[in-house]
Design a protein around this motif. Structure first.
Motif, PDB file in Angstrom:
ATOM      1  N   GLN A  14       5.720   7.203  14.236  1.00 42.38           N
ATOM      2  CA  GLN A  14       6.500   6.255  13.448  1.00 42.38           C
ATOM      3  C   GLN A  14       7.015   5.113  14.317  1.00 42.38           C
ATOM      4  O   GLN A  14       6.983   3.955  13.916  1.00 42.38           O
ATOM      5  N   LYS A  33       6.003 -10.448   3.503  1.00 38.33           N
ATOM      6  CA  LYS A  33       6.123  -8.990   3.527  1.00 38.33           C
ATOM      7  C   LYS A  33       4.764  -8.338   3.275  1.00 38.33           C
ATOM      8  O   LYS A  33       4.414  -7.347   3.906  1.00 38.33           O
ATOM      9  N   GLU A  34       3.980  -8.915   2.381  1.00 37.59           N
ATOM     10  CA  GLU A  34       2.675  -8.345   2.040  1.00 37.59           C
ATOM     11  C   GLU A  34       1.693  -8.397   3.206  1.00 37.59           C
ATOM     12  O   GLU A  34       0.726  -7.654   3.243  1.00 37.59           O
ATOM     13  N   PHE A  37       2.688  -5.000   5.022  1.00 36.83           N
ATOM     14  CA  PHE A  37       2.494  -3.757   4.276  1.00 36.83           C
ATOM     15  C   PHE A  37       2.271  -4.068   2.812  1.00 36.83           C
ATOM     16  O   PHE A  37       3.019  -4.818   2.202  1.00 36.83           O
ATOM     17  N   LYS A  38       1.218  -3.475   2.265  1.00 42.61           N
ATOM     18  CA  LYS A  38       0.941  -3.619   0.845  1.00 42.61           C
ATOM     19  C   LYS A  38       0.878  -2.220   0.253  1.00 42.61           C
ATOM     20  O   LYS A  38       0.049  -1.406   0.644  1.00 42.61           O
ATOM     21  N   ARG A  39       1.789  -1.968  -0.685  1.00 39.63           N
ATOM     22  CA  ARG A  39       1.858  -0.651  -1.317  1.00 39.63           C
ATOM     23  C   ARG A  39       0.607  -0.438  -2.162  1.00 39.63           C
ATOM     24  O   ARG A  39       0.216  -1.307  -2.935  1.00 39.63           O
ATOM     25  N   PRO A  40      -0.040   0.718  -2.018  1.00 39.39           N
ATOM     26  CA  PRO A  40      -1.225   0.991  -2.843  1.00 39.39           C
ATOM     27  C   PRO A  40      -0.835   1.107  -4.314  1.00 39.39           C
ATOM     28  O   PRO A  40       0.249   1.583  -4.645  1.00 39.39           O
ATOM     29  N   SER A  41      -1.734   0.668  -5.181  1.00 35.18           N
ATOM     30  CA  SER A  41      -1.461   0.757  -6.613  1.00 35.18           C
ATOM     31  C   SER A  41      -1.558   2.205  -7.065  1.00 35.18           C
ATOM     32  O   SER A  41      -2.299   3.004  -6.505  1.00 35.18           O
ATOM     33  N   ASP A  42      -0.812   2.559  -8.094  1.00 32.30           N
ATOM     34  CA  ASP A  42      -0.788   3.933  -8.587  1.00 32.30           C
ATOM     35  C   ASP A  42      -2.141   4.362  -9.131  1.00 32.30           C
ATOM     36  O   ASP A  42      -2.550   5.497  -8.953  1.00 32.30           O
ATOM     37  N   ALA A  45      -4.554   5.251  -6.250  1.00 30.79           N
ATOM     38  CA  ALA A  45      -4.150   6.473  -5.567  1.00 30.79           C
ATOM     39  C   ALA A  45      -4.497   7.700  -6.408  1.00 30.79           C
ATOM     40  O   ALA A  45      -4.967   8.705  -5.899  1.00 30.79           O
TER      41      ALA A  45
END
Length: 74
Positions: A14, A33-34, A37-42, A45
């Motif tokens: 970490q 911010k993107e 890190f880009k949050r994966p789409s639901d 996943a």
């Protein structure tokens, strides 16, 4: 003891990730911010999870097929 060692490895991993993020932020001209890190789409996943579950189930079935489940044997 092994659990604590794994926790230490997780912590070090970490910290390495945070260091890379800070370095990227420091050297970027116009950072968003993107970019870091880009949050994966639901949906994606869930789809990957279903595909992985299908593959795992197939491997387990192949593994179980090698055994004979006859009554009276042990």
């Amino acid at each position: 003891m092994d659990v604590q060692v794994q926790k230490n490895y997780d912590y070090q991993e970490q910290m390495a990730y945070e260091t890379l993020m800070m370095r990227a932020a420091y050297h970027a001209k116009k950072l968003k911010k993107e970019d870091l890190f880009k949050r994966p789409s639901d949906d994606k996943a869930t789809e990957q999870t279903m595909e992985q579950a299908k593959k795992q189930m197939k491997r387990q079935q192949q593994w179980l097929a090698q055994f004979s489940f006859e009554k009276g044997g042990a």
